[in-house]
Write an enzyme that holds these catalytic residues in place. Sequence first.
Site, PDB file in Angstrom:
ATOM      1  N   TYR A 164       0.840  -1.207   0.000  1.00 22.79           N
ATOM      2  CA  TYR A 164       0.000   0.000   0.000  1.00 22.79           C
ATOM      3  C   TYR A 164       0.876   1.258   0.000  1.00 22.79           C
ATOM      4  O   TYR A 164       0.719   2.163  -0.833  1.00 22.79           O
ATOM      5  CB  TYR A 164      -0.913  -0.043   1.231  1.00 22.79           C
ATOM      6  CG  TYR A 164      -1.663   1.222   1.544  1.00 22.79           C
ATOM      7  CD1 TYR A 164      -2.691   1.664   0.709  1.00 22.79           C
ATOM      8  CD2 TYR A 164      -1.387   1.970   2.692  1.00 22.79           C
ATOM      9  CE1 TYR A 164      -3.406   2.829   1.006  1.00 22.79           C
ATOM     10  CE2 TYR A 164      -2.092   3.121   2.997  1.00 22.79           C
ATOM     11  CZ  TYR A 164      -3.098   3.552   2.153  1.00 22.79           C
ATOM     12  OH  TYR A 164      -3.798   4.694   2.455  1.00 22.79           O
ATOM     13  N   LYS A 223       1.326   4.149  -2.911  1.00 19.53           N
ATOM     14  CA  LYS A 223       0.984   5.556  -2.661  1.00 19.53           C
ATOM     15  C   LYS A 223       2.191   6.458  -2.924  1.00 19.53           C
ATOM     16  O   LYS A 223       2.038   7.589  -3.411  1.00 19.53           O
ATOM     17  CB  LYS A 223       0.492   5.734  -1.217  1.00 19.53           C
ATOM     18  CG  LYS A 223      -0.901   5.146  -0.964  1.00 19.53           C
ATOM     19  CD  LYS A 223      -1.965   6.023  -1.630  1.00 19.53           C
ATOM     20  CE  LYS A 223      -3.357   5.704  -1.126  1.00 19.53           C
ATOM     21  NZ  LYS A 223      -4.376   6.583  -1.669  1.00 19.53           N
TER      22      LYS A 223
HETATM   23  N1  LIG Z   1      -8.686   6.110   6.679  1.00 20.83           N
HETATM   24  C1  LIG Z   1      -7.440   6.485   6.919  1.00 20.83           C
HETATM   25  O1  LIG Z   1      -6.958   6.493   8.083  1.00 20.83           O
HETATM   26  C2  LIG Z   1      -6.538   6.899   5.796  1.00 20.83           C
HETATM   27  C3  LIG Z   1      -5.230   7.285   6.118  1.00 20.83           C
HETATM   28  C4  LIG Z   1      -4.389   7.691   5.103  1.00 20.83           C
HETATM   29  C5  LIG Z   1      -4.844   7.726   3.799  1.00 20.83           C
HETATM   30  N2  LIG Z   1      -6.124   7.334   3.514  1.00 20.83           N
HETATM   31  C6  LIG Z   1      -6.561   7.412   2.117  1.00 20.83           C
HETATM   32  O2  LIG Z   1      -7.815   8.078   2.048  1.00 20.83           O
HETATM   33  C7  LIG Z   1      -8.595   7.559   0.976  1.00 20.83           C
HETATM   34  C8  LIG Z   1      -9.946   7.093   1.496  1.00 20.83           C
HETATM   35  O3  LIG Z   1      -9.728   6.165   2.529  1.00 20.83           O
HETATM   36  P1  LIG Z   1     -10.945   5.497   3.326  1.00 20.83           P
HETATM   37  O4  LIG Z   1     -10.405   5.161   4.669  1.00 20.83           O
HETATM   38  O5  LIG Z   1     -12.166   6.303   3.191  1.00 20.83           O
HETATM   39  O6  LIG Z   1     -11.078   4.141   2.500  1.00 20.83           O
HETATM   40  P2  LIG Z   1     -12.300   3.071   2.436  1.00 20.83           P
HETATM   41  O7  LIG Z   1     -13.297   3.328   3.479  1.00 20.83           O
HETATM   42  O8  LIG Z   1     -11.602   1.753   2.368  1.00 20.83           O
HETATM   43  O9  LIG Z   1     -12.927   3.380   1.014  1.00 20.83           O
HETATM   44  C9  LIG Z   1     -12.205   3.116  -0.133  1.00 20.83           C
HETATM   45  C10 LIG Z   1     -13.030   3.558  -1.316  1.00 20.83           C
HETATM   46  O10 LIG Z   1     -12.295   3.248  -2.511  1.00 20.83           O
HETATM   47  C11 LIG Z   1     -13.161   2.546  -3.384  1.00 20.83           C
HETATM   48  N3  LIG Z   1     -12.403   1.667  -4.270  1.00 20.83           N
HETATM   49  C12 LIG Z   1     -11.512   0.720  -3.932  1.00 20.83           C
HETATM   50  N4  LIG Z   1     -11.055   0.104  -5.035  1.00 20.83           N
HETATM   51  C13 LIG Z   1     -11.683   0.690  -6.095  1.00 20.83           C
HETATM   52  C14 LIG Z   1     -11.638   0.500  -7.484  1.00 20.83           C
HETATM   53  N5  LIG Z   1     -10.860  -0.430  -8.056  1.00 20.83           N
HETATM   54  N6  LIG Z   1     -12.425   1.278  -8.284  1.00 20.83           N
HETATM   55  C15 LIG Z   1     -13.221   2.214  -7.744  1.00 20.83           C
HETATM   56  N7  LIG Z   1     -13.316   2.440  -6.417  1.00 20.83           N
HETATM   57  C16 LIG Z   1     -12.544   1.683  -5.604  1.00 20.83           C
HETATM   58  C17 LIG Z   1     -14.073   1.759  -2.468  1.00 20.83           C
HETATM   59  O11 LIG Z   1     -15.224   1.329  -3.181  1.00 20.83           O
HETATM   60  P3  LIG Z   1     -16.065   0.007  -2.788  1.00 20.83           P
HETATM   61  O12 LIG Z   1     -17.053   0.422  -1.751  1.00 20.83           O
HETATM   62  O13 LIG Z   1     -16.664  -0.400  -4.084  1.00 20.83           O
HETATM   63  O14 LIG Z   1     -15.081  -0.999  -2.270  1.00 20.83           O
HETATM   64  C18 LIG Z   1     -14.362   2.819  -1.407  1.00 20.83           C
HETATM   65  O15 LIG Z   1     -15.343   3.711  -1.861  1.00 20.83           O
HETATM   66  C19 LIG Z   1      -7.748   6.451   0.349  1.00 20.83           C
HETATM   67  O16 LIG Z   1      -7.046   6.966  -0.742  1.00 20.83           O
HETATM   68  C20 LIG Z   1      -6.798   6.065   1.463  1.00 20.83           C
HETATM   69  O17 LIG Z   1      -5.606   5.489   0.972  1.00 20.83           O
HETATM   70  C21 LIG Z   1      -6.985   6.924   4.469  1.00 20.83           C
END
Ligand SMILES: NC(=O)c1ccc[n+]([C@@H]2O[C@H](COP(=O)([O-])OP(=O)(O)OC[C@H]3O[C@@H](n4cnc5c(N)ncnc54)[C@H](OP(=O)(O)O)[C@@H]3O)[C@@H](O)[C@H]2O)c1
Length: 271
Positions: free
Chosen positions: A168, A172
């Site tokens: 991951y 990134k």
């Molecule tokens: N949460 C954290 O602490 C954190 C920290 C650092 C960075 N981030 C970054 O913030 C962003 C959002 O994170 P989150 O925690 O909200 O993630 P999440 O809850 O896991 O949601 C991920 C989203 O990406 C979509 N997705 C995954 N694979 C896909 C694909 N092939 N095509 C289209 N959509 C796809 C998922 O859709 P489905 O519902 O269809 O699976 C979901 O809507 C990400 O870029 C993550 O790396 C998050």
Amino acid sequence: MASYLVTGVSRGLGFEFLKQLSNNSDNTVFGLVRDKAATDKKVKSELGERANVHILAADITNYDAVKKSADHVAKVTGGKLDYLIANAAYQSEVRASAGIGDFTDQPELLEKDLLDSFNINVVGNIHLINLYLPLILKGTTKKVIAISTGMADIDFIAKFGVTIGSPYAISKAAMNAAVAKFSAQYAGQGVLFLNISPGLVNTRPFDNPTEEQKQGAAIMLARFRDYAPHFTGPITPTESVNHVMSVINKASVENGDGGSFVSHFGNKQWL
Ligand SMILES: NC(=O)c1ccc[n+]([C@@H]2O[C@H](COP(=O)([O-])OP(=O)(O)OC[C@H]3O[C@@H](n4cnc5c(N)ncnc54)[C@H](OP(=O)(O)O)[C@@H]3O)[C@@H](O)[C@H]2O)c1
């Protein structure tokens, strides 16, 4: 009045972006998801009828589907888009607590996870940006944001011994470089490209964590406290999106922000 395209709005931070941005009825917000029917239902039940929300279906690894979504957006907006927020990501749970050297018994598992992470988080996002760039170039604001992670900061990894989530983090970090490349090519045409980490956000609570996950989480929390003694735990999606939008709104090509990689505080403080 501004137009936004946000990927991954089915849940987590993406849904929060959709909610906050569409709270302003002057904004037009497009959300890209894999399951349109489920997201339409969720939007209706949690946000009510919002005429300024458009949910479009596309897996970001499906070039033709993403192209079709861009054609659809162009038809609605007259060919332009102000903001593209590449939020969707594959956050692997394949032995995510293990270190990069802990797969010697399962090299094929490590390889698959590296390729899946790269395919979605890098190749998919690069195609997404290229397909939407013609619209962005005609937009007023011209801002393209990739949601990154502090876990991709090489100095942070090395200095604080951040062993978890290697495929991951590697994907990134590669996307951070891709965004810098886009900036190098398009800053002259006024397009701001920015990588923003959203902080540690409680979007995905662990249900029934394995022993390895529990140990990994405990080690990481200790590392995070070494890094940021003020750190008490994850923030909410609402807090995170508030911070991230404030960074997006302040950043500009003119201020020299193009291609940079910053946190939700607009600097290199990840927590
Ligand atoms: N949460 C954290 O602490 C954190 C920290 C650092 C960075 N981030 C970054 O913030 C962003 C959002 O994170 P989150 O925690 O909200 O993630 P999440 O809850 O896991 O949601 C991920 C989203 O990406 C979509 N997705 C995954 N694979 C896909 C694909 N092939 N095509 C289209 N959509 C796809 C998922 O859709 P489905 O519902 O269809 O699976 C979901 O809507 C990400 O870029 C993550 O790396 C998050």
